[in-house]
Write an enzyme that holds these catalytic residues in place. Structure first.
Site, PDB file in Angstrom:
ATOM      1  CG  ASN A  57      -1.844   1.113   1.346  1.00  0.00           C
ATOM      2  OD1 ASN A  57      -1.775   2.050   0.538  1.00  0.00           O
ATOM      3  ND2 ASN A  57      -2.729   1.073   2.318  1.00  0.00           N
ATOM      4  NE  ARG A  84      -6.080   1.796  -0.251  1.00  0.00           N
ATOM      5  CZ  ARG A  84      -6.080   2.949   0.405  1.00  0.00           C
ATOM      6  NH1 ARG A  84      -4.977   3.365   0.996  1.00  0.00           N
ATOM      7  NH2 ARG A  84      -7.158   3.676   0.479  1.00  0.00           N
ATOM      8  CG  HIS A  97     -12.923   3.713   3.013  1.00  0.00           C
ATOM      9  ND1 HIS A  97     -13.668   4.663   3.656  1.00  0.00           N
ATOM     10  CD2 HIS A  97     -11.628   3.996   3.295  1.00  0.00           C
ATOM     11  CE1 HIS A  97     -12.869   5.509   4.292  1.00  0.00           C
ATOM     12  NE2 HIS A  97     -11.613   5.123   4.074  1.00  0.00           N
ATOM     13  N   GLY A 100     -10.577   8.490   7.985  1.00  0.00           N
ATOM     14  CA  GLY A 100     -11.505   8.694   6.871  1.00  0.00           C
ATOM     15  C   GLY A 100     -12.734   7.853   7.177  1.00  0.00           C
ATOM     16  NE  ARG A 107     -10.173  12.970   3.324  1.00  0.00           N
ATOM     17  CZ  ARG A 107     -10.020  11.639   3.350  1.00  0.00           C
ATOM     18  NH1 ARG A 107     -11.069  10.844   3.527  1.00  0.00           N
ATOM     19  NH2 ARG A 107      -8.846  11.106   3.160  1.00  0.00           N
ATOM     20  CD  GLU A 147      -9.103  -0.914   4.345  1.00  0.00           C
ATOM     21  OE1 GLU A 147      -8.785  -0.606   5.510  1.00  0.00           O
ATOM     22  OE2 GLU A 147      -9.270  -0.083   3.449  1.00  0.00           O
TER      23      GLU A 147
HETATM   24  P1  ADP Z   1      -7.378   5.193   9.100  1.00  0.00           P
HETATM   25  O1  ADP Z   1      -7.030   3.821   8.540  1.00  0.00           O
HETATM   26  O2  ADP Z   1      -8.439   5.913   8.351  1.00  0.00           O
HETATM   27  O3  ADP Z   1      -6.206   6.039   9.466  1.00  0.00           O
HETATM   28  P2  ADP Z   1      -8.337   3.741  11.435  1.00  0.00           P
HETATM   29  O4  ADP Z   1      -9.386   2.832  10.909  1.00  0.00           O
HETATM   30  O5  ADP Z   1      -7.062   3.138  11.917  1.00  0.00           O
HETATM   31  O6  ADP Z   1      -8.091   4.950  10.479  1.00  0.00           O
HETATM   32  O7  ADP Z   1      -8.993   4.567  12.643  1.00  0.00           O
HETATM   33  C1  ADP Z   1      -8.256   5.552  13.324  1.00  0.00           C
HETATM   34  C2  ADP Z   1      -9.153   6.222  14.340  1.00  0.00           C
HETATM   35  O8  ADP Z   1      -9.773   5.243  15.183  1.00  0.00           O
HETATM   36  C3  ADP Z   1      -8.418   7.137  15.288  1.00  0.00           C
HETATM   37  O9  ADP Z   1      -8.309   8.435  14.766  1.00  0.00           O
HETATM   38  C4  ADP Z   1      -9.309   7.131  16.517  1.00  0.00           C
HETATM   39  O10 ADP Z   1     -10.202   8.210  16.438  1.00  0.00           O
HETATM   40  C5  ADP Z   1     -10.119   5.860  16.402  1.00  0.00           C
HETATM   41  N1  ADP Z   1      -9.879   4.928  17.504  1.00  0.00           N
HETATM   42  C6  ADP Z   1      -8.913   4.004  17.613  1.00  0.00           C
HETATM   43  N2  ADP Z   1      -9.019   3.341  18.793  1.00  0.00           N
HETATM   44  C7  ADP Z   1     -10.080   3.857  19.429  1.00  0.00           C
HETATM   45  C8  ADP Z   1     -10.713   3.615  20.696  1.00  0.00           C
HETATM   46  N3  ADP Z   1     -10.278   2.689  21.542  1.00  0.00           N
HETATM   47  N4  ADP Z   1     -11.791   4.367  21.015  1.00  0.00           N
HETATM   48  C9  ADP Z   1     -12.246   5.296  20.176  1.00  0.00           C
HETATM   49  N5  ADP Z   1     -11.711   5.580  18.988  1.00  0.00           N
HETATM   50  C10 ADP Z   1     -10.638   4.882  18.618  1.00  0.00           C
END
Ligand code: ADP
Length: 407
Positions: free
Chosen positions: A14, A97, A186, A218, A247, A390
């Protein structure tokens, strides 16, 4: 002498604009053999973290990695140290990806010159993502020119959307000239989670209608009817739809003219505002849901308003997608927020009993990495938490295609 085993490993790559994430999987059982991340490519302080799952070795380093070619060579070197190198005869394919496949790519595709040219042709609709994806592909192809390399597109799962959902209500000739339509993103996650949700219900994907809420930094929603996507919340770009970490999601397009005319802002400034300084971070200064919940617990009103706006938008989409589907069997929460934030799940479904949606407080509070139901037995619609994967989905699609391709 018994014949050598058929190659069954897939490397998933990725490549982002300044990072490369990778996982090496054994497709006989989906087991992860190694994984890692190269960050801040092009800076003096690039960071590399490699984990070999089979030996438990973790190696980290900091230092300049000038470009994607150097990054991928470093990945190949690290894998070699664990006897998992790119030259291994057990490697069946590399799965890449690719963010934007436009209307051309409706399925994973073995990469050749024509495919590279088409991904390049799509750069105007994905200027931030496709160039980085292409560099990753070209470098991997140079390292292993003999190996099948497969592109798995974020947009592919959404290409089944009907024209009524995919088209914006703007002048058709203008839309077609600039390829303006709703593509959605996604897709590998929505595909994986909708199937896994059917599985959780003990039914075939073709038998169920699912609303998938992918809530990470996202965020996007999709309506999946009998295994096919019929609507999703992201559009021409990942900016449309839900309130996200940084966003804005949906807004009146006239806000942009207003910012230009009255605010004197440039196109790039508005792009940055809406993509990087809006959503939760714009509303309250934090984009991490954990931090927002902590602030709310301390009585922070700004954080509470940001949370309420996030939930309000999410509810609107759940209601809209119930209307799009007519009959809903399950609503599935996934990604960082969806999998972990019980408060988000509870608030998003609160008051939707009329739609058949309810959450059981005790089930919702359970923390687990497994797919699970959080609705009460009496609930008309299943509400589920279904962790996304993913990389496994990209590897599975790649391996399935290469199996056929080699046959
Ligand atoms: P991306 O792949 O889009 O960067 P993720 O799916 O890894 O994002 O999600 C990241 C977000 O998940 C973080 O910004 C946070 O807000 C949220 N997150 C992760 N762990 C927790 C938790 N234990 N409680 C609440 N929110 C969480």
């Amino acid at each position: 002498m018994s014949p050598a085993p058929a190659p069954a490993r897939v490397l998933v790559l990725n490549s982002g604009s300044s990072s490369v994430k990778y996982q090496l999987l054994d497709m006989r059982d989906g087991e992860r053999l190694a994984m890692g991340l190269v960050e801040r490519i092009g800076e003096e302080t690039s960071r590399f973290k490699h984990t070999c799952v089979t030996t438990g070795a973790v190696r980290e380093s900091t230092g300049p990695i000038p470009d994607h070619e150097a990054a991928l060579k470093a990945v190949a070197e690290e894998l070699s140290k664990d006897q998992l190198g790119l030259d291994s005869p057990e490697l069946a394919a590399i799965g890449h990806r690719v963010v934007h496949g436009g209307q051309t790519f409706t399925a994973p595709t073995v990469i050749d010159d024509a495919v590279l040219a088409e991904i390049e042709r799509l750069i105007p609709v994905a200027p931030l993502h496709n160039p980085a994806n292409l560099v990753g592909i070209r470098t991997a192809m140079a390292l292993r020119p003999d190996l099948p390399q497969v592109a798995v597109f974020d947009t592919a799962f959404h290409t089944t959307m009907p024209e009524s959902a995919a088209r914006y209500a703007i002048d058709v000739a203008t839309a077609d000239a600039y390829r303006i339509r709703r593509y959605g993103f996604h897709g590998t996650s929505h595909a994986y989670v909708s199937r896994a949700t059917a599985n959780l219900l003990g039914r075939a994907p073709e038998d169920v209608n699912v609303i998938v809420l992918h809530l990470g930094n996202g965020a996007s929603a999709s309506a999946v009817e009998k295994g096919r996507c019929v609507e999703t919340s992201m559009g021409l770009t990942p900016l449309e739809g839900l309130v996200m970490g940084t966003r804005s999601g949906d807004l009146d397009p006239a806000v942009i003219f207003h910012l230009m005319r009255v605010g004197g802002m440039s196109t790039d400034e508005i792009d940055t505002l809406l993509n990087k300084k809006s959503g939760l971070i714009g509303l309250c200064g934090d984009n991490d849901m954990r931090e927002i919940r902590r602030r709310i617990d301390e009585g922070d009103e700004q954080a509470e308003l940001a949370f309420d706006i996030y939930i309000h938008r999410l509810k609107k989409y759940i209601g809209a997608y119930c209307a799009v589907l007519g009959k809903v069997d399950a609503v599935a929460f996934t990604a960082g927020v969806g999998e972990n934030a019980s408060a988000v799940r509870e608030a998003a479904v609160a008051g939707l009993e009329l739609l058949g949606l309810e959450v059981d407080g005790a089930l919702n509070a359970v923390r687990s990495d497994e797919p699970r139901l959080i609705s009460p037995a009496s609930g008309r619609v299943a509400v589920a938490v279904v962790p996304t994967d993913e990389e496994l989905e990209i590897a599975t699609q790649t391996y399935a295609l290469v199996g056929n391709y080699n046959a």
